[in-house]
Write a protein that holds these residues in place. Sequence first.
Motif, PDB file in Angstrom:
ATOM      1  N   GLU A  81       2.787  -8.344  -6.355  1.00  0.00           N
ATOM      2  CA  GLU A  81       3.109  -6.967  -5.741  1.00  0.00           C
ATOM      3  C   GLU A  81       4.586  -6.998  -5.332  1.00  0.00           C
ATOM      4  OE1 GLU A  81       1.751  -4.231  -2.026  1.00  0.00           O
ATOM      5  OE2 GLU A  81       0.684  -6.046  -2.400  1.00  0.00           O
ATOM      6  N   ALA A  82       5.004  -8.388  -4.760  1.00  0.00           N
ATOM      7  CA  ALA A  82       6.410  -8.299  -4.205  1.00  0.00           C
ATOM      8  C   ALA A  82       7.390  -8.328  -5.646  1.00  0.00           C
ATOM      9  CB  ALA A  82       6.606 -10.013  -3.614  1.00  0.00           C
ATOM     10  N   LEU A  83       6.738  -8.893  -6.707  1.00  0.00           N
ATOM     11  CA  LEU A  83       7.948  -8.758  -7.813  1.00  0.00           C
ATOM     12  C   LEU A  83       8.156  -7.207  -8.373  1.00  0.00           C
ATOM     13  CD1 LEU A  83       6.681 -11.919 -10.047  1.00  0.00           C
ATOM     14  CD2 LEU A  83       8.975 -11.597  -8.811  1.00  0.00           C
ATOM     15  N   GLU A  84       6.723  -6.594  -8.154  1.00  0.00           N
ATOM     16  CA  GLU A  84       6.868  -5.063  -8.404  1.00  0.00           C
ATOM     17  C   GLU A  84       7.871  -4.409  -7.482  1.00  0.00           C
ATOM     18  OE1 GLU A  84       2.710  -3.715  -8.645  1.00  0.00           O
ATOM     19  OE2 GLU A  84       2.152  -5.157 -10.183  1.00  0.00           O
ATOM     20  N   MET A  85       7.714  -4.652  -6.311  1.00  0.00           N
ATOM     21  CA  MET A  85       8.551  -3.991  -5.409  1.00  0.00           C
ATOM     22  C   MET A  85      10.013  -4.476  -5.638  1.00  0.00           C
ATOM     23  SD  MET A  85       6.176  -4.722  -1.759  1.00  0.00           S
ATOM     24  CE  MET A  85       7.075  -3.575  -0.801  1.00  0.00           C
ATOM     25  N   CYS A  86      10.316  -5.404  -6.012  1.00  0.00           N
ATOM     26  CA  CYS A  86      11.681  -5.952  -6.359  1.00  0.00           C
ATOM     27  C   CYS A  86      12.189  -5.196  -7.545  1.00  0.00           C
ATOM     28  CB  CYS A  86      11.763  -7.402  -6.481  1.00  0.00           C
ATOM     29  SG  CYS A  86      11.708  -8.437  -5.160  1.00  0.00           S
ATOM     30  N   ASP A  87      11.282  -4.470  -8.226  1.00  0.00           N
ATOM     31  CA  ASP A  87      11.773  -3.668  -9.363  1.00  0.00           C
ATOM     32  C   ASP A  87      12.144  -2.360  -9.109  1.00  0.00           C
ATOM     33  OD1 ASP A  87      10.862  -5.670 -11.421  1.00  0.00           O
ATOM     34  OD2 ASP A  87       8.899  -4.614 -11.709  1.00  0.00           O
ATOM     35  N   ARG A  88      11.734  -2.026  -7.779  1.00  0.00           N
ATOM     36  CA  ARG A  88      11.943  -0.571  -7.325  1.00  0.00           C
ATOM     37  C   ARG A  88      13.040  -0.668  -6.309  1.00  0.00           C
ATOM     38  NH1 ARG A  88       6.547  -1.048  -7.049  1.00  0.00           N
ATOM     39  NH2 ARG A  88       6.577  -0.724  -4.958  1.00  0.00           N
ATOM     40  N   THR A  89      13.164  -1.805  -5.518  1.00  0.00           N
ATOM     41  CA  THR A  89      13.842  -1.801  -4.202  1.00  0.00           C
ATOM     42  C   THR A  89      14.937  -3.172  -4.163  1.00  0.00           C
ATOM     43  OG1 THR A  89      12.174  -0.681  -2.961  1.00  0.00           O
ATOM     44  CG2 THR A  89      13.956  -1.698  -1.591  1.00  0.00           C
ATOM     45  N   ARG A  90      15.834  -3.041  -3.684  1.00  0.00           N
ATOM     46  CA  ARG A  90      16.829  -4.297  -3.434  1.00  0.00           C
ATOM     47  C   ARG A  90      16.642  -4.901  -2.312  1.00  0.00           C
ATOM     48  NH1 ARG A  90      22.168  -4.685  -6.299  1.00  0.00           N
ATOM     49  NH2 ARG A  90      20.831  -4.952  -8.132  1.00  0.00           N
ATOM     50  N   PHE A  91      16.409  -5.915  -2.027  1.00  0.00           N
ATOM     51  CA  PHE A  91      15.911  -6.657  -0.687  1.00  0.00           C
ATOM     52  C   PHE A  91      17.166  -7.454  -0.228  1.00  0.00           C
ATOM     53  CE2 PHE A  91      11.761  -5.413  -2.402  1.00  0.00           C
ATOM     54  CZ  PHE A  91      11.227  -4.766  -1.118  1.00  0.00           C
ATOM     55  N   ASP A  92      17.251  -7.671   0.893  1.00  0.00           N
ATOM     56  CA  ASP A  92      18.383  -8.647   1.399  1.00  0.00           C
ATOM     57  C   ASP A  92      17.838  -9.924   1.964  1.00  0.00           C
ATOM     58  OD1 ASP A  92      20.926  -6.514   1.517  1.00  0.00           O
ATOM     59  OD2 ASP A  92      19.360  -5.519   2.821  1.00  0.00           O
ATOM     60  N   LEU A  93      16.491  -9.990   2.220  1.00  0.00           N
ATOM     61  CA  LEU A  93      15.982 -11.273   2.303  1.00  0.00           C
ATOM     62  C   LEU A  93      14.421 -11.057   2.073  1.00  0.00           C
ATOM     63  CD1 LEU A  93      15.721 -13.649   4.057  1.00  0.00           C
ATOM     64  CD2 LEU A  93      15.646 -12.521   6.119  1.00  0.00           C
ATOM     65  N   ILE A  94      13.671 -12.239   1.745  1.00  0.00           N
ATOM     66  CA  ILE A  94      12.433 -12.193   1.287  1.00  0.00           C
ATOM     67  C   ILE A  94      11.942 -13.404   2.130  1.00  0.00           C
ATOM     68  CG2 ILE A  94      10.603 -12.739  -0.118  1.00  0.00           C
ATOM     69  CD1 ILE A  94      12.590 -11.475  -2.497  1.00  0.00           C
ATOM     70  N   VAL A  95      10.773 -13.043   2.920  1.00  0.00           N
ATOM     71  CA  VAL A  95       9.984 -14.194   3.708  1.00  0.00           C
ATOM     72  C   VAL A  95       8.478 -14.047   3.033  1.00  0.00           C
ATOM     73  CG1 VAL A  95       9.162 -14.758   6.046  1.00  0.00           C
ATOM     74  CG2 VAL A  95      11.275 -13.377   5.746  1.00  0.00           C
ATOM     75  N   THR A  96       8.578 -15.292   2.634  1.00  0.00           N
ATOM     76  CA  THR A  96       7.061 -15.597   1.834  1.00  0.00           C
ATOM     77  C   THR A  96       6.221 -16.511   2.223  1.00  0.00           C
ATOM     78  OG1 THR A  96       5.752 -15.829  -0.351  1.00  0.00           O
ATOM     79  CG2 THR A  96       7.897 -17.007  -0.108  1.00  0.00           C
TER      80      THR A  96
END
Length: 150
Positions: free
Chosen positions: A47-62
Amino acid sequence: MNAPETAIGARRILFVDDEPFVLTGIRRSIMALTDEWELHFANSGAEALEMCDRTRFDLIVTDARMPVMEGAELLQRLRDRPDTAEIPTIMLTGYAEESLRRKAIEAGVIEFLNKPIDTDELVIRLRNVLRLKSIADELRRRNEEVVESS
């Protein structure tokens, strides 16, 4: 594939954890900072990878430990993509396994936070990593200007 640019203003942070109560806890604990940050939540690496297809994030916390795709694998996949390779990452872990930490460091993790999460420490680390990202972005922008003017 190029994700849209981040709008000026709030920084976009993506939190990834397979445990809904962890994401809910994070959401509640830093809700007061939504004027500073735009918070997004994913329940899995896919789901995170799919969200990265649509939105540019400044930080990812996993989270480190998730079924199907662990945090280190998610981070490696992000590093393998040109549009997400430079996103700083923080890993949440309840485990102190040396091999897990090594895999995460090799995948490019910037910080580790232990579970249960201390809200004050989380906020400080988020701000610190975002401050470093801002500096790196500015250096990258200035470097591009120098190259263009040459």
